[in-house]
Scaffold this active site. Structure first.
Site, PDB file in Angstrom:
ATOM      1  N   ASP A 228      29.819  49.191  33.334  1.00 18.28           N
ATOM      2  CA  ASP A 228      31.341  49.066  33.623  1.00 18.28           C
ATOM      3  C   ASP A 228      32.023  49.721  32.215  1.00 18.28           C
ATOM      4  O   ASP A 228      30.836  50.566  31.670  1.00 18.28           O
ATOM      5  CB  ASP A 228      31.320  47.733  33.457  1.00 18.28           C
ATOM      6  CG  ASP A 228      32.891  47.065  32.927  1.00 18.28           C
ATOM      7  OD1 ASP A 228      34.200  48.339  34.319  1.00 18.28           O
ATOM      8  OD2 ASP A 228      33.610  46.764  32.380  1.00 18.28           O
ATOM      9  N   SER A 229      33.357  49.981  32.626  1.00 21.84           N
ATOM     10  CA  SER A 229      33.674  51.224  30.890  1.00 21.84           C
ATOM     11  C   SER A 229      34.011  50.266  30.483  1.00 21.84           C
ATOM     12  O   SER A 229      33.695  50.952  29.456  1.00 21.84           O
ATOM     13  CB  SER A 229      35.416  50.942  31.537  1.00 21.84           C
ATOM     14  OG  SER A 229      35.658  49.854  32.445  1.00 21.84           O
TER      15      SER A 229
ATOM     16  N   TYR B 255      38.983  52.953  32.296  1.00 22.92           N
ATOM     17  CA  TYR B 255      38.817  53.680  33.329  1.00 22.92           C
ATOM     18  C   TYR B 255      39.840  53.878  33.503  1.00 22.92           C
ATOM     19  O   TYR B 255      39.789  54.676  34.859  1.00 22.92           O
ATOM     20  CB  TYR B 255      37.213  54.266  33.614  1.00 22.92           C
ATOM     21  CG  TYR B 255      36.222  53.911  33.531  1.00 22.92           C
ATOM     22  CD1 TYR B 255      35.843  54.482  31.665  1.00 22.92           C
ATOM     23  CD2 TYR B 255      35.324  53.595  34.197  1.00 22.92           C
ATOM     24  CE1 TYR B 255      34.647  54.527  31.296  1.00 22.92           C
ATOM     25  CE2 TYR B 255      33.939  53.939  33.660  1.00 22.92           C
ATOM     26  CZ  TYR B 255      33.673  54.917  31.951  1.00 22.92           C
ATOM     27  OH  TYR B 255      32.593  55.453  31.767  1.00 22.92           O
ATOM     28  N   GLY B 256      40.541  53.044  34.186  1.00 20.52           N
ATOM     29  CA  GLY B 256      41.717  52.261  35.140  1.00 20.52           C
ATOM     30  C   GLY B 256      42.849  53.620  35.000  1.00 20.52           C
ATOM     31  O   GLY B 256      43.762  53.530  36.331  1.00 20.52           O
TER      32      GLY B 256
ATOM     33  N   CYS C 295      32.214  47.859  37.866  1.00 20.80           N
ATOM     34  CA  CYS C 295      33.817  48.671  37.525  1.00 20.80           C
ATOM     35  C   CYS C 295      34.383  49.429  38.990  1.00 20.80           C
ATOM     36  O   CYS C 295      33.400  49.896  39.839  1.00 20.80           O
ATOM     37  CB  CYS C 295      33.725  49.882  36.664  1.00 20.80           C
ATOM     38  SG  CYS C 295      34.291  50.353  36.072  1.00 20.80           S
ATOM     39  N   ASN C 296      35.495  47.935  38.935  1.00 21.17           N
ATOM     40  CA  ASN C 296      36.042  48.593  40.496  1.00 21.17           C
ATOM     41  C   ASN C 296      36.735  50.088  40.045  1.00 21.17           C
ATOM     42  O   ASN C 296      36.488  51.032  41.365  1.00 21.17           O
ATOM     43  CB  ASN C 296      37.587  48.260  40.480  1.00 21.17           C
ATOM     44  CG  ASN C 296      36.941  46.166  40.772  1.00 21.17           C
ATOM     45  OD1 ASN C 296      37.245  45.759  42.039  1.00 21.17           O
ATOM     46  ND2 ASN C 296      36.552  45.395  40.264  1.00 21.17           N
ATOM     47  N   THR C 297      36.766  50.715  39.738  1.00 16.03           N
ATOM     48  CA  THR C 297      37.195  52.332  38.818  1.00 16.03           C
ATOM     49  C   THR C 297      36.601  52.971  39.570  1.00 16.03           C
ATOM     50  O   THR C 297      36.506  53.789  40.382  1.00 16.03           O
ATOM     51  CB  THR C 297      38.397  52.105  37.353  1.00 16.03           C
ATOM     52  OG1 THR C 297      39.302  51.611  38.022  1.00 16.03           O
ATOM     53  CG2 THR C 297      39.041  53.734  37.801  1.00 16.03           C
TER      54      THR C 297
ATOM     55  N   GLU D  69      41.851  40.896  27.763  1.00 17.17           N
ATOM     56  CA  GLU D  69      40.644  40.993  26.769  1.00 17.17           C
ATOM     57  C   GLU D  69      41.677  40.704  25.437  1.00 17.17           C
ATOM     58  O   GLU D  69      41.168  40.000  24.359  1.00 17.17           O
ATOM     59  CB  GLU D  69      40.935  42.399  26.407  1.00 17.17           C
ATOM     60  CG  GLU D  69      39.900  42.896  27.345  1.00 17.17           C
ATOM     61  CD  GLU D  69      39.366  44.590  27.851  1.00 17.17           C
ATOM     62  OE1 GLU D  69      39.525  44.978  26.014  1.00 17.17           O
ATOM     63  OE2 GLU D  69      38.621  45.381  28.104  1.00 17.17           O
TER      64      GLU D  69
ATOM     65  N   CYS E 117      39.403  44.065  40.390  1.00 12.23           N
ATOM     66  CA  CYS E 117      39.320  44.490  38.827  1.00 12.23           C
ATOM     67  C   CYS E 117      38.628  43.629  38.171  1.00 12.23           C
ATOM     68  O   CYS E 117      38.885  42.432  38.469  1.00 12.23           O
ATOM     69  CB  CYS E 117      40.794  44.827  37.888  1.00 12.23           C
ATOM     70  SG  CYS E 117      40.254  45.194  36.500  1.00 12.23           S
ATOM     71  N   THR E 118      37.188  44.131  36.735  1.00 19.73           N
ATOM     72  CA  THR E 118      36.175  43.271  36.850  1.00 19.73           C
ATOM     73  C   THR E 118      36.974  42.209  35.709  1.00 19.73           C
ATOM     74  O   THR E 118      37.144  41.299  36.023  1.00 19.73           O
ATOM     75  CB  THR E 118      35.543  43.836  35.549  1.00 19.73           C
ATOM     76  OG1 THR E 118      36.512  45.181  34.871  1.00 19.73           O
ATOM     77  CG2 THR E 118      34.586  45.133  36.194  1.00 19.73           C
ATOM     78  N   HIS E 119      37.793  42.461  34.882  1.00 18.89           N
ATOM     79  CA  HIS E 119      38.583  41.170  34.646  1.00 18.89           C
ATOM     80  C   HIS E 119      39.909  40.175  35.122  1.00 18.89           C
ATOM     81  O   HIS E 119      39.821  38.947  34.608  1.00 18.89           O
ATOM     82  CB  HIS E 119      39.413  41.775  33.524  1.00 18.89           C
ATOM     83  CG  HIS E 119      39.334  42.712  32.069  1.00 18.89           C
ATOM     84  ND1 HIS E 119      38.525  43.899  32.724  1.00 18.89           N
ATOM     85  CD2 HIS E 119      39.808  42.889  31.246  1.00 18.89           C
ATOM     86  CE1 HIS E 119      38.160  44.546  31.887  1.00 18.89           C
ATOM     87  NE2 HIS E 119      38.823  44.000  30.596  1.00 18.89           N
TER      88      HIS E 119
HETATM   89  N1  DGL Z   1      36.660  47.631  34.559  1.00 19.46           N
HETATM   90  C1  DGL Z   1      37.747  48.284  34.777  1.00 19.46           C
HETATM   91  C2  DGL Z   1      38.451  48.350  36.280  1.00 19.46           C
HETATM   92  O1  DGL Z   1      37.649  47.465  37.397  1.00 19.46           O
HETATM   93  C3  DGL Z   1      38.932  47.544  34.605  1.00 19.46           C
HETATM   94  C4  DGL Z   1      39.337  48.212  33.058  1.00 19.46           C
HETATM   95  C5  DGL Z   1      39.546  49.941  33.029  1.00 19.46           C
HETATM   96  O2  DGL Z   1      40.322  50.433  33.224  1.00 19.46           O
HETATM   97  O3  DGL Z   1      38.377  50.271  32.404  1.00 19.46           O
HETATM   98  O4  DGL Z   1      38.170  48.464  37.239  1.00 19.46           O
END
Ligand code: DGL
Length: 265
Positions: free
Chosen positions: A10-11, A42-43, A73-75, A152, A184-186
């Site tokens: 993940d990012s 990363y987003g 990471c979704n992005t 976060e 998104c992971t969060h």
């Molecule tokens: N992990 C990213 C996602 O799932 C979210 C955090 C980021 O922007 O890096 O897209």
């Protein structure tokens, strides 16, 4: 590691929501997690940059002999999975297709909402994945860039977060979606607050849960499941701030993180 692990990347620390789901389903599996905390988020970055970072991480994980890779990471899944899959030597799974499939089996009205980072939504990856399976479905997408920092910060039920969610989700509610993908992971940490904001019948699809089910199926199919009982090990690598990763990461994982190693790529 005693047994070949599943590599998850993940990012930053958000991908720990995916680790949590994999641990729930596959308690015998060792996991090697990589969080690119020096270069998060990363987003908000370009596709080229996210692809470059993702490739570096995959090379790192392959050097560690992982048996399969989950792009938590979704992005990165949205913009880099195709490129990563082209030259793959081991199975690589992203979160977008499993989430899209789960949403399609949940929807009754054929109107699906997707929320994610700006890059994920701009990539139209969820839309493309859903439409490749069913052309008649309507997809309503909404970038929600403020949610990652709020999560976060630990403001999961905070009035500010609730208000931000109301603003972001209003257009999806107006379009009468009956299913919402948390892209998104969060966002799994916001599930409860999202439920409070959404009208009752809207179903929530968590891509983290969906990809955990898919990695289980994949390991079974490829005969890669660890058959030894109770020997799972978890290792965490980050590119910056291991202390912060451990502190906030334990909230995401809902369990203890023993040690975090800092590496540079
Ligand atoms: N992990 C990213 C996602 O799932 C979210 C955090 C980021 O922007 O890096 O897209």
């Amino acid at each position: 590691m005693v047994f070949s692990a599943i590599g998850v990347f993940d990012s930053g620390l958000g991908g720990l929501t995916v680790v949590r789901e994999i641990q729930r389903l596959l308690s015998n599996e060792s996991i090697l997690y990589f969080g690119d905390s020096a270069r998060v988020p990363y987003g908000t970055k370009s596709d080229e940059t996210v692809r470059k970072f993702s490739k570096e991480i995959v090379n790192f994980l392959i050097c560690k002999n992982v048996k399969a890779i989950v792009v938590a990471c979704n992005t990165a899944s949205a913009v880099a999975l195709d490129m990563l899959s082209e030259k793959r030597t081991i199975p690589i799974l992203g979160v977008v297709n499993p989430g899209a499939r789960a949403a399609l089996s949940a929807t009754r009205s054929g109107k699906i909402g997707v929320i994610g980072t700006t890059s994920t939504i701009q990539s139209n990856a969820y839309l493309a994945s859903i439409r490749s399976l069913d052309r008649n479905v309507t997809v309503v997408s909404q970038p929600c860039p403020l949610l990652v920092p709020l999560v976060e910060e630990g403001w999961l039920n905070h009035p500010v977060t609730k208000q931000v969610l109301e603003i972001y989700l209003q257009p999806l509610i107006e379009k009468k979606i009956d299913t919402l993908i948390l892209g998104c992971t969060h966002y799994p940490l916001l599930k409860q607050t999202i439920r409070e904001v959404l009208p009752h019948p809207i179903q929530i699809v968590d891509s983290a849960e969906s990809v955990a089910k898919d990695i289980k199926k994949l390991l079974l199919r490829e005969n890669l499941l660890n058959s030894e009982l109770n020997r799972a090990e978890y290792r965490y690598y980050v590119t910056d701030m291991p202390k912060r990763f451990k502190e906030i990461g334990e909230r995401f994982l809902q369990s203890t993180i023993d040690s975090v190693e800092m590496v540079s790529l």
